[in-house]
Write a protein that holds these residues in place. Structure first.
Motif, PDB file in Angstrom:
ATOM      1  N   GLU A   1      -6.076   9.295  -3.336  1.00  0.00           N
ATOM      2  CA  GLU A   1      -6.152   8.641  -2.032  1.00  0.00           C
ATOM      3  C   GLU A   1      -7.276   9.201  -1.155  1.00  0.00           C
ATOM      4  OE1 GLU A   1      -2.979   6.888   1.118  1.00  0.00           O
ATOM      5  OE2 GLU A   1      -2.532   8.841   0.246  1.00  0.00           O
ATOM      6  N   GLU A   2      -7.461  10.530  -1.159  1.00  0.00           N
ATOM      7  CA  GLU A   2      -8.455  11.123  -0.266  1.00  0.00           C
ATOM      8  C   GLU A   2      -9.900  10.810  -0.669  1.00  0.00           C
ATOM      9  OE1 GLU A   2      -6.888  14.783  -2.670  1.00  0.00           O
ATOM     10  OE2 GLU A   2      -6.078  12.899  -1.930  1.00  0.00           O
ATOM     11  N   PHE A   3     -10.120  10.352  -1.899  1.00  0.00           N
ATOM     12  CA  PHE A   3     -11.470  10.027  -2.356  1.00  0.00           C
ATOM     13  C   PHE A   3     -11.686   8.523  -2.512  1.00  0.00           C
ATOM     14  CE2 PHE A   3     -10.329  14.049  -4.723  1.00  0.00           C
ATOM     15  CZ  PHE A   3     -10.834  14.893  -3.745  1.00  0.00           C
ATOM     16  N   TYR A   4     -10.676   7.741  -2.208  1.00  0.00           N
ATOM     17  CA  TYR A   4     -10.689   6.296  -2.500  1.00  0.00           C
ATOM     18  C   TYR A   4     -11.869   5.556  -1.869  1.00  0.00           C
ATOM     19  CZ  TYR A   4      -9.205   1.427  -2.402  1.00  0.00           C
ATOM     20  OH  TYR A   4      -9.161   0.066  -2.514  1.00  0.00           O
ATOM     21  N   GLU A   5     -12.059   5.689  -0.587  1.00  0.00           N
ATOM     22  CA  GLU A   5     -13.102   4.902   0.092  1.00  0.00           C
ATOM     23  C   GLU A   5     -14.486   5.205  -0.459  1.00  0.00           C
ATOM     24  OE1 GLU A   5     -12.809   2.313   2.072  1.00  0.00           O
ATOM     25  OE2 GLU A   5     -10.644   2.485   2.015  1.00  0.00           O
ATOM     26  N   GLU A   6     -14.780   6.474  -0.625  1.00  0.00           N
ATOM     27  CA  GLU A   6     -16.097   6.880  -1.131  1.00  0.00           C
ATOM     28  C   GLU A   6     -16.304   6.413  -2.576  1.00  0.00           C
ATOM     29  OE1 GLU A   6     -18.381  11.039  -2.177  1.00  0.00           O
ATOM     30  OE2 GLU A   6     -16.791  11.051  -0.690  1.00  0.00           O
ATOM     31  N   GLN A   7     -15.310   6.623  -3.430  1.00  0.00           N
ATOM     32  CA  GLN A   7     -15.451   6.242  -4.830  1.00  0.00           C
ATOM     33  C   GLN A   7     -15.442   4.736  -5.016  1.00  0.00           C
ATOM     34  OE1 GLN A   7     -12.477   8.479  -6.999  1.00  0.00           O
ATOM     35  NE2 GLN A   7     -13.718  10.332  -6.955  1.00  0.00           N
ATOM     36  N   LYS A   8     -14.682   4.034  -4.212  1.00  0.00           N
ATOM     37  CA  LYS A   8     -14.615   2.578  -4.333  1.00  0.00           C
ATOM     38  C   LYS A   8     -15.998   1.973  -4.128  1.00  0.00           C
ATOM     39  CE  LYS A   8     -13.042   0.147  -0.867  1.00  0.00           C
ATOM     40  NZ  LYS A   8     -12.220  -0.555   0.133  1.00  0.00           N
TER      41      LYS A   8
END
Length: 84
Positions: A72-79
């Motif tokens: 969850e904590e990396f979702y926006e960046e990785q997406k």
């Protein structure tokens, strides 16, 4: 650059795909995500991911489902990296 853990579950029978993903969830990090290829939407997996702080993207094409799984904590960046 992101590292992909590729889990091709198209030929596996239940519950092998679910078990394989669960075994690999601990390998997800800021630079690593899971890409699961499956024949169908693994609904039981989605419930487990939701309850344990993971996010996912599903894409369906040619009778295959691709599921990208992130912490969850990396979702926006990785997406953003996956969709580019």
């Amino acid at each position: 650059m992101l590292k992909e853990i590729l889990l091709d579950c198209t030929m596996l029978e239940s519950p092998e795909p679910l078990n394989l993903v669960i075994q690999n969830l601990g390998n997800i990090s800021k630079t690593t995500y899971i890409k699961m290829i499956h024949r169908m939407q693994p609904m039981m997996l989605f419930n487990i991911l939701d309850q344990n702080g993971f996010k996912y993207i599903t894409m369906e094409e040619n009778n295959q489902v691709e599921i990208y799984i992130f912490k969850e904590e990396f979702y926006e960046e990785q997406k953003r990296c996956i969709q580019d």
